[in-house]
Design a protein around this motif. Structure first.
Motif: not given
Length: 331
Positions: A264-270, A159-165, A287-293
């Protein structure tokens, strides 16, 4: 303890109550007096004797594949703080992602080393894990569901990979790199997040370009080298889904060095939302994978198991949600 009691003018039982936190019926003045005498005499608990009496070591183990990882370092810090608040020490071991080391850590946890063990799985499979007959709590962390015999805390990698992409595609990117991706192999961080990458494309009627799935490592240097090589080879792309924030940091450096503007030229998501991602230039969308939770869930399960005497109840499986943190590396 008798020496402290004599000098403080209280009973040995009162001293025991103070040092073990059973102070509901002890006055503040008495607690202060006992604490002062403890400091003056240099009294320390005999942990070995305490462990023999209670059948506990007061320690929980954590096995991680990479000690230098930002993600695992922050996880260990969160867990250490939460366990310390409950009087438990966390000891972190480096398994180096090797099956033998993971099995050794679990075997040691079943002896007298720890009261329980938390293992971030990198190599072990169900066949190996099912050979372990647990007499103490074991919690598995990992990208895939393996043995159903243990408590397991997972994150939603697909789900996180799909959300980022999907975020990159919805912001106009059409040639998105999966940095650290893997299109085949068993279930792992790489294959699951890449599956989400592919799902996002299919869900929008777009094809996946296999040459943009870069099966590299996941740290900063890997991200830097892979994106540098891609740019130098003249392969066009306008988006990067980095499977970890660390590789995204390396990608940002490579793009900057080659005069390519982000976003502007390339967008990046981690993926991971480690603390450093709030301070990159530009600040990283991730993507925040619920680190504290996740840390709270791990501690809650471990304490529940310790209080009930070990793995006597049905194993608990928790899948925690992910969410998108939009910052400056996407439009």
């Amino acid at each position: 303890m008798q020496d402290v009691a004599q000098q403080a003018g209280v009973s040995a039982q009162t001293v025991s109550n103070v040092v073990n936190g059973r102070t509901e019926r002890v006055s503040v003045e008495t607690i202060d007096r006992v604490a002062r005498v403890i400091d003056e005499l240099g009294y320390r608990l005999n942990q070995s004797a305490r462990s023999l009496r209670k059948g506990r070591t007061g320690m929980v183990g954590l096995g991680v594949p990479v000690l230098a990882s930002e993600y695992y370092g922050e996880l260990a810090e969160r867990l250490s703080r939460l366990f310390a608040e409950r009087g438990i020490r966390l000891v972190t071991e480096n398994t180096r992602g090797a099956m033998a080391a993971e099995m050794d850590s679990l075997a040691a946890s079943q002896l007298e080393t720890y009261d329980g063990f938390i293992l971030a799985i990198a190599a072990s499979e169900s066949a190996e894990l099912d050979r372990i007959l647990p007499n103490k709590p074991i919690i598995l962390l990992g990208e895939r569901a393996v043995s159903a015999r243990f408590d397991h805390v997972l994150m939603d990698n697909v789900g996180g990979g799909a959300m980022a992409t999907g975020h990159l595609l919805d912001r106009g990117a059409r040639a998105v790199v999966a940095l650290g991706g893997a299109g085949s192999g068993g279930e792992s961080l790489q294959t699951l997040r890449t599956r989400g990458y592919a799902d996002a494309h299919r869900g929008r009627g777009l094809g996946v370009r296999q040459e943009l799935i870069l099966n590299t490592g996941l740290d900063m240097a890997d991200g830097f080298r892979a994106i540098s090589a891609l740019v130098d080879a003249g392969v066009p792309f306008d988006g990067v889904f980095a499977l970890t924030d660390s590789s995204a940091h390396g990608a940002l450096r490579a793009l900057t060095d080659r005069g390519i503007r982000v976003p502007e030229d390339v967008q990046v998501v981690g993926f991971d939302n480690v603390r450093a991602s709030s301070y990159t230039s530009p600040r990283l969308t991730t993507i925040e994978p619920s680190n504290d939770e996740m840390a709270d869930e791990i501690v809650d399960i471990m304490l529940m198991r310790l209080q009930t005497g070990g793995p006597t109840q049905e194993p608990r499986r928790s899948m925690l949600p992910t969410r998108l943190i939009v910052r400056e590396t996407t439009r």
